[in-house]
Design a protein around this motif. Structure first.
Motif, PDB file in Angstrom:
ATOM      1  N   ILE A   6     -52.850  50.951 -37.523  1.00 18.66           N
ATOM      2  CA  ILE A   6     -52.825  51.337 -35.969  1.00 18.66           C
ATOM      3  C   ILE A   6     -51.309  52.057 -35.663  1.00 18.66           C
ATOM      4  CG2 ILE A   6     -54.091  49.174 -35.349  1.00 18.66           C
ATOM      5  CD1 ILE A   6     -51.620  47.909 -34.883  1.00 18.66           C
ATOM      6  N   MET A   7     -51.408  52.721 -34.744  1.00 17.82           N
ATOM      7  CA  MET A   7     -49.999  53.548 -34.284  1.00 17.82           C
ATOM      8  C   MET A   7     -49.849  52.917 -32.709  1.00 17.82           C
ATOM      9  SD  MET A   7     -49.030  57.171 -34.001  1.00 17.82           S
ATOM     10  CE  MET A   7     -48.719  57.466 -35.716  1.00 17.82           C
ATOM     11  N   CYS A   8     -48.942  52.487 -32.330  1.00 21.39           N
ATOM     12  CA  CYS A   8     -48.355  52.360 -30.925  1.00 21.39           C
ATOM     13  C   CYS A   8     -47.377  53.200 -30.574  1.00 21.39           C
ATOM     14  CB  CYS A   8     -47.912  50.908 -30.754  1.00 21.39           C
ATOM     15  SG  CYS A   8     -47.008  50.550 -29.097  1.00 21.39           S
ATOM     16  N   ILE A  57     -47.978  52.409 -22.574  1.00 22.34           N
ATOM     17  CA  ILE A  57     -48.228  51.864 -23.923  1.00 22.34           C
ATOM     18  C   ILE A  57     -49.617  52.437 -24.524  1.00 22.34           C
ATOM     19  CG2 ILE A  57     -48.558  49.972 -25.287  1.00 22.34           C
ATOM     20  CD1 ILE A  57     -47.297  48.377 -22.965  1.00 22.34           C
ATOM     21  N   LEU A  58     -49.578  53.383 -25.417  1.00 21.52           N
ATOM     22  CA  LEU A  58     -50.714  53.695 -26.401  1.00 21.52           C
ATOM     23  C   LEU A  58     -50.910  53.182 -27.642  1.00 21.52           C
ATOM     24  CD1 LEU A  58     -50.386  57.671 -25.727  1.00 21.52           C
ATOM     25  CD2 LEU A  58     -52.177  56.138 -24.678  1.00 21.52           C
ATOM     26  N   LEU A  59     -52.081  52.961 -27.612  1.00 22.30           N
ATOM     27  CA  LEU A  59     -52.493  52.154 -29.099  1.00 22.30           C
ATOM     28  C   LEU A  59     -53.609  53.026 -29.816  1.00 22.30           C
ATOM     29  CD1 LEU A  59     -52.608  48.343 -28.960  1.00 22.30           C
ATOM     30  CD2 LEU A  59     -51.400  49.638 -30.649  1.00 22.30           C
ATOM     31  N   ASP A  91     -40.856  57.579 -26.518  1.00 23.71           N
ATOM     32  CA  ASP A  91     -39.494  57.017 -26.712  1.00 23.71           C
ATOM     33  C   ASP A  91     -39.299  56.200 -27.875  1.00 23.71           C
ATOM     34  OD1 ASP A  91     -36.940  56.403 -25.712  1.00 23.71           O
ATOM     35  OD2 ASP A  91     -37.714  54.468 -25.243  1.00 23.71           O
ATOM     36  N   VAL A  92     -40.241  55.302 -28.091  1.00 18.29           N
ATOM     37  CA  VAL A  92     -40.341  54.712 -29.314  1.00 18.29           C
ATOM     38  C   VAL A  92     -41.650  54.488 -29.744  1.00 18.29           C
ATOM     39  CG1 VAL A  92     -38.141  53.238 -28.784  1.00 18.29           C
ATOM     40  CG2 VAL A  92     -40.539  52.516 -28.276  1.00 18.29           C
TER      41      VAL A  92
END
Length: 398
Positions: A151-153, A121-123, A187-188
């Motif tokens: 923010i982007m996840c 999980i990247l934020l 993936d998403v």
């Protein structure tokens, strides 16, 4: 968000334009356990790592609007106090410096993201100083009066590299390659808030899915609090069912061909527009009318549409037709036709059988072998002339 706004953000992911302030990550194993976490000032990372992260971030803004990239709006319930929008706003406003908020977000992702295997999980948090623009579209870097803070996840599968052999330069030998856990492309992913009209819009998110036919409805519904739309494949299947159910026994080749030709013409006429062509229920009904579907067949159209696609659903034209080829399929034969030459295929009754007729003009190949398609059979006149000649020769021989 439209194509130009997405591309503007994508251009930020380079060393010269980067305004990312912070990056956080959590590595999750196949049993949903948090294995490791990190929090860093983005520009303090080694240059080699920064470039790898840029690649991941750019991928989340790639794809086709209405297919891989979706603009999702928050329903009113999600914008109430305690809703998902408030949680995302708090995370953004913390600039990813509140550990409790970050841990809560990780837990919500783990509980809603269904995946068999390990993932990261990247934020990121970014504060983009939006440059002004002149009336003719020229950018003025020194005339900014807006900061777009978002923010982007990204959720990236982590998979073991393939087994194999490699060359070891130190020992000058061929040996078994060490297998590593590789972070793959997302993936998403999602971006919040939206960047609409080059400014902040807290009423929606931009959502990315690598697989346009598998949007992960639970993740969208529960983590983001948005209503999951029909996937690209779901829209195509719903439209096909709508055509079949509406036309019934009159679902004939010529009518269906006409529907797809009009869809392709519509897409072509608006190909330079920043947004994809979207059809509402009333526009789909008008399309059917223009293609000759009788009023009697359209009496139950509204009901059929709501059953197959949903009452308020709209359909992206590029998802329900193929602009590159028409496919004609029978139990034993599949024919692919350039949409611009679909008129070459005709339906005829020959010897009492319904047939597809395709003229063999120009160069024809069979399994890659060029074959001759000239008039190899004699004309009727030639046939009769030859028959008469053979008859005369036979008579003389007697």
């Amino acid at each position: 968000m439209i194509k130009q706004e997405i591309n503007e953000l994508k251009r930020l992911y380079t060393p010269s334009n980067c305004s990312i302030t912070r990056i956080c990550g959590c590595y999750v194993d196949g049993e949903k356990n948090k294995k490791t976490e990190f929090k860093e000032a983005f520009l303090s990372l080694p240059e080699e790592e920064i470039f790898k992260y840029f690649e991941l971030l750019r991928k989340t803004l790639s794809g086709s609007l209405g297919k891989n990239l979706l603009n999702l709006d928050f329903p009113l319930a999600s914008e109430q106090e305690g809703g998902t929008q408030a949680a995302l706003l708090a995370l953004r406003d913390s600039k990813l410096k509140d550990d409790a908020l970050i841990e809560e977000f990780y837990d919500r992702v783990i509980n809603t993201y269904e995946y068999v295997g390990n993932y990261l999980i990247l934020l990121i948090h970014d504060a983009y100083d939006v440059p002004g623009k002149t009336t003719d579209g020229l950018t003025m870097d020194d005339a900014s009066d807006t900061v777009f803070e978002y923010i982007m996840c990204c959720i990236c599968p982590v998979k073991l590299s393939k087994a194999g052999l490699c060359y070891n330069a130190e020992t000058n030998s061929i040996q078994d390659r060490i297998r590593d856990w590789i972070v793959e492309l997302p993936d998403v992913a999602f971006l919040f808030p939206q960047f609409n009209d080059r400014s902040t819009d807290i009423h929606g998110v931009l959502y990315y899915s690598k697989n346009a036919n598998e949007l992960r409805d639970i993740f969208i519904d529960e983590l983001l609090g948005c209503t999951a739309p029909l996937s690209a494949g779901g829209q195509r299947d719903s439209f096909n069912a709508l055509v079949e159910d509406t036309l019934g026994d009159d679902c004939r080749y010529d009518t269906v061909l006409s529907i797809h030709e009009k869809l392709n013409d519509l897409i072509e006429s608006q190909k330079d527009e920043p947004e994809p062509v979207v059809l509402t229920k009333s526009e789909v009904k008008r399309l059917f009318e223009e293609c000759g579907v009788e009023d009697e067949k359209l009496q139950s159209f509204d009901e059929q549409y709501e059953i197959t696609a949903g009452e308020k659903s709209s359909l992206v034209a590029s998802n329900i037709t193929n602009t590159k080829r028409f496919e004609i399929k029978t139990p034993d034969v599949v024919v692919h036709v350039d949409p611009e030459r679909a008129d070459l295929v005709e339906t005829r009754v020959i010897d009492g059988r319904k047939c597809l007729v395709i003229p063999m003009e120009g160069e024809v190949e069979l399994n890659g072998i060029r074959v001759h398609t000239g008039n190899e059979n004699p004309s009727d006149d030639e046939f009769y002339d030859n028959t008469d000649t053979e008859t005369e020769e036979t008579s003389d021989g007697e």
